[in-house]
Design a protein around this motif. Structure first.
Motif, mmCIF file in Angstrom:
data_model
loop_
_atom_site.group_PDB
_atom_site.id
_atom_site.type_symbol
_atom_site.label_atom_id
_atom_site.label_comp_id
_atom_site.label_asym_id
_atom_site.label_seq_id
_atom_site.Cartn_x
_atom_site.Cartn_y
_atom_site.Cartn_z
ATOM 1 N N GLY A 116 -1.854 -5.345 0.701
ATOM 2 C CA GLY A 116 -2.843 -6.420 0.616
ATOM 3 C C GLY A 116 -4.246 -5.914 0.342
ATOM 4 N N SER A 117 -4.581 -4.740 0.862
ATOM 5 C CA SER A 117 -5.935 -4.228 0.647
ATOM 6 C C SER A 117 -6.128 -3.701 -0.765
ATOM 7 C CB SER A 117 -6.257 -3.134 1.667
ATOM 8 O OG SER A 117 -5.438 -2.005 1.450
ATOM 9 N N GLY A 118 -5.078 -3.349 -1.441
ATOM 10 C CA GLY A 118 -5.193 -2.866 -2.815
ATOM 11 C C GLY A 118 -5.120 -3.968 -3.856
ATOM 12 N N ALA A 119 -4.697 -5.149 -3.453
ATOM 13 C CA ALA A 119 -4.521 -6.249 -4.400
ATOM 14 C C ALA A 119 -5.808 -6.651 -5.124
ATOM 15 C CB ALA A 119 -3.902 -7.449 -3.695
ATOM 16 N N PRO A 120 -6.949 -6.772 -4.452
ATOM 17 C CA PRO A 120 -8.159 -7.160 -5.190
ATOM 18 C C PRO A 120 -8.531 -6.166 -6.286
ATOM 19 C CG PRO A 120 -8.529 -7.412 -2.838
ATOM 20 C CD PRO A 120 -7.215 -6.715 -3.009
ATOM 21 N N PHE A 121 -8.311 -4.884 -6.044
ATOM 22 C CA PHE A 121 -8.655 -3.886 -7.047
ATOM 23 C C PHE A 121 -7.714 -3.961 -8.245
ATOM 24 C CE2 PHE A 121 -10.317 -2.281 -3.029
ATOM 25 C CZ PHE A 121 -11.649 -2.155 -3.384
ATOM 26 N N ALA A 122 -6.462 -4.284 -8.014
ATOM 27 C CA ALA A 122 -5.522 -4.457 -9.124
ATOM 28 C C ALA A 122 -5.896 -5.681 -9.952
ATOM 29 C CB ALA A 122 -4.103 -4.591 -8.586
ATOM 30 N N LEU A 123 -6.334 -6.743 -9.287
ATOM 31 C CA LEU A 123 -6.745 -7.950 -10.009
ATOM 32 C C LEU A 123 -8.008 -7.702 -10.826
ATOM 33 C CD1 LEU A 123 -6.070 -10.663 -7.298
ATOM 34 C CD2 LEU A 123 -4.781 -10.256 -9.383
ATOM 35 N N VAL A 152 -18.644 -3.257 -6.945
ATOM 36 C CA VAL A 152 -19.147 -4.487 -6.306
ATOM 37 C C VAL A 152 -18.112 -5.034 -5.329
ATOM 38 C CG1 VAL A 152 -19.832 -6.876 -6.738
ATOM 39 C CG2 VAL A 152 -20.691 -5.047 -8.194
ATOM 40 N N VAL A 153 -16.853 -5.039 -5.724
ATOM 41 C CA VAL A 153 -15.790 -5.530 -4.831
ATOM 42 C C VAL A 153 -15.692 -4.646 -3.595
ATOM 43 C CG1 VAL A 153 -13.294 -5.877 -4.626
ATOM 44 C CG2 VAL A 153 -14.501 -6.651 -6.665
ATOM 45 N N GLY A 154 -15.765 -3.336 -3.775
ATOM 46 C CA GLY A 154 -15.725 -2.433 -2.630
ATOM 47 C C GLY A 154 -16.902 -2.632 -1.694
ATOM 48 N N ALA A 155 -18.099 -2.849 -2.267
ATOM 49 C CA ALA A 155 -19.279 -3.091 -1.428
ATOM 50 C C ALA A 155 -19.142 -4.399 -0.666
ATOM 51 C CB ALA A 155 -20.526 -3.122 -2.301
ATOM 52 N N ALA A 156 -18.605 -5.418 -1.316
ATOM 53 C CA ALA A 156 -18.403 -6.699 -0.634
ATOM 54 C C ALA A 156 -17.404 -6.558 0.510
ATOM 55 C CB ALA A 156 -17.928 -7.755 -1.639
ATOM 56 N N ALA A 157 -16.381 -5.772 0.305
ATOM 57 C CA ALA A 157 -15.395 -5.555 1.374
ATOM 58 C C ALA A 157 -16.023 -4.792 2.532
ATOM 59 C CB ALA A 157 -14.191 -4.785 0.815
ATOM 60 N N SER A 158 -16.908 -3.859 2.235
ATOM 61 C CA SER A 158 -17.586 -3.110 3.292
ATOM 62 C C SER A 158 -18.529 -4.013 4.079
ATOM 63 C CB SER A 158 -18.388 -1.958 2.698
ATOM 64 O OG SER A 158 -17.517 -1.031 2.107
#
Length: 49
Positions: free
Chosen positions: A16-23, A39-45
């Motif tokens: 589940g944690s890798g799904a946003p990066f694949a999308l 940006v996605v990684g920063a938002a998750a942090s």
């Protein structure tokens, strides 16, 4: 039984944690994948703050 449940939970959370990066890789142009992934990684942090 507990070990199997724990490993199953860990696998599901890992997937589940890798799904946003694949999308992101599928939805953005090739030249912008790195920036959008950042940006996605920063938002998750920030979500964990």
């Amino acid at each position: 039984m507990g070990t199997v449940a724990f490993l199953s939970l860990a696998a599901a959370l890992g997937a589940g944690s890798g799904a946003p990066f694949a999308l992101v890789a599928q939805a953005t142009p090739a030249g912008q994948v790195g920036a959008v992934t950042g940006v996605v990684g920063a938002a998750a942090s920030c979500h964990r703050c």
